[in-house]
Scaffold this active site. Structure first.
Site, PDB file in Angstrom:
ATOM      1  NE  ARG A 156      28.175  46.309  38.544  1.00  0.00           N
ATOM      2  CZ  ARG A 156      29.354  45.872  37.985  1.00  0.00           C
ATOM      3  NH1 ARG A 156      29.836  46.407  36.736  1.00  0.00           N
ATOM      4  NH2 ARG A 156      29.987  45.345  38.822  1.00  0.00           N
ATOM      5  NE  ARG A 186      28.921  41.882  39.233  1.00  0.00           N
ATOM      6  CZ  ARG A 186      29.825  41.955  38.200  1.00  0.00           C
ATOM      7  NH1 ARG A 186      29.512  42.206  36.991  1.00  0.00           N
ATOM      8  NH2 ARG A 186      31.105  41.650  38.497  1.00  0.00           N
ATOM      9  NE  ARG A 231      34.608  42.550  41.286  1.00  0.00           N
ATOM     10  CZ  ARG A 231      33.329  43.499  41.243  1.00  0.00           C
ATOM     11  NH1 ARG A 231      32.611  43.763  42.550  1.00  0.00           N
ATOM     12  NH2 ARG A 231      33.024  43.937  40.148  1.00  0.00           N
ATOM     13  NE  ARG A 251      38.894  40.759  35.962  1.00  0.00           N
ATOM     14  CZ  ARG A 251      37.360  40.776  35.371  1.00  0.00           C
ATOM     15  NH1 ARG A 251      37.245  40.405  34.337  1.00  0.00           N
ATOM     16  NH2 ARG A 251      36.532  40.775  36.230  1.00  0.00           N
ATOM     17  CE  LYS A 266      35.825  45.489  32.244  1.00  0.00           C
ATOM     18  NZ  LYS A 266      35.909  46.026  33.490  1.00  0.00           N
TER      19      LYS A 266
END
Ligand code: AMP
Length: 225
Positions: A130, A162, A173, A93, A17
């Site tokens: 990531r 992160r 998540r 969300r 995204k």
């Protein structure tokens, strides 16, 4: 002149995204409004809100709907978003947020909601590798790092993993995505706004698909689609 757009991009964590929203915001010349980036900005600046938000974010929990929607309402009321539109990333969300957004964008509404589709097995791999720039949020991976020593190619900021890309937080998540966010696919489908797009493949290939889907869809009157 390319027309602006009022766009929401849905998709699991790691669906790409962030990368696609940056590209879409350049293509359609509209601001990229990422609730995750805005919240990380609050954390980084150690605002009272950021201080309270940090531990929930690190654990992968969702922040309260009313706080998030107040922040989004403020951003979408700014001149650039009112004028040309926006690419909204990471929001809504929950169904409560989708209802809140409906009120915020009234009377114009949204043009489209893109759902970037991807397998959970791929997502886990992508999230584990990531890396992001702490300053501008640019995305990298261990396979495609910045050119020089984990320094962002775009802004020179530090590129790190992160805090919420740990295995535990990723699982939380993804669970929350299934429970709270996945129902929005049906919600927007019922409102004739949803366009699914295959999110696998190179970023360029996915961008071509998304832009193609948006432009095709905009040529078809809603009643005929
Ligand atoms: P993201 O960068 O979109 O994955 O967001 C990072 C974290 O920020 C999420 O795991 C949540 O803790 C928080 N967050 C971002 N957007 C929202 C939202 N729309 N509602 C609630 N929490 C959010």
């Amino acid at each position: 002149m390319i027309p602006g757009v009022r766009l929401v991009v849905l998709g699991k964590q790691g669906a790409g995204k962030g990368t696609q929203c940056v590209r879409l915001s350049h293509h359609y010349v509209v601001p990229h409004v990422s609730t995750g980036d805005m919240l990380r900005g609050e954390v980084k600046s150690k605002t009272p809100f950021g201080v309270r938000a940090q531990s929930m974010m690190d654990q992968g929990e969702l922040l309260p709907d009313d706080l998030v929607m107040e922040m989004v309402g403020g951003r979408l009321a700014e001149r650039d978003a009112r004028g040309r539109g926006f690419v909204l990333d990471g929001c809504p969300r929950t169904t409560a947020q989708a209802k809140g957004l409906e009120e915020i964008v009234h009377p114009f509404g949204l043009d489209l909601v893109i759902n970037l589709e991807i397998d959970t097995s791929l997502v886990m791999k992508r999230l584990a590798s990531r890396r992001v720039c702490v300053d501008c949020g640019a995305n990298y991976s261990t396979a495609a790092p910045p050119m020089v020593n984990w320094t962002c190619d775009v802004c020179g900021g530090e590129v790190v993993q992160r805090e919420d890309d740990t295995e535990e937080a990723i699982e939380r998540r993804l669970d929350l995505y299934e429970a709270e966010t996945a129902p929005l696919i049906a919600w927007y489908s019922e409102r004739d706004l949803l366009v699914p797009v295959n999110g696998t493949g190179s970023p360029d290939a996915v961008t071509r698909r998304v832009v193609g889907a948006i432009d095709t869809r905009r040529q078809i009157p809603r009643s005929l689609s």
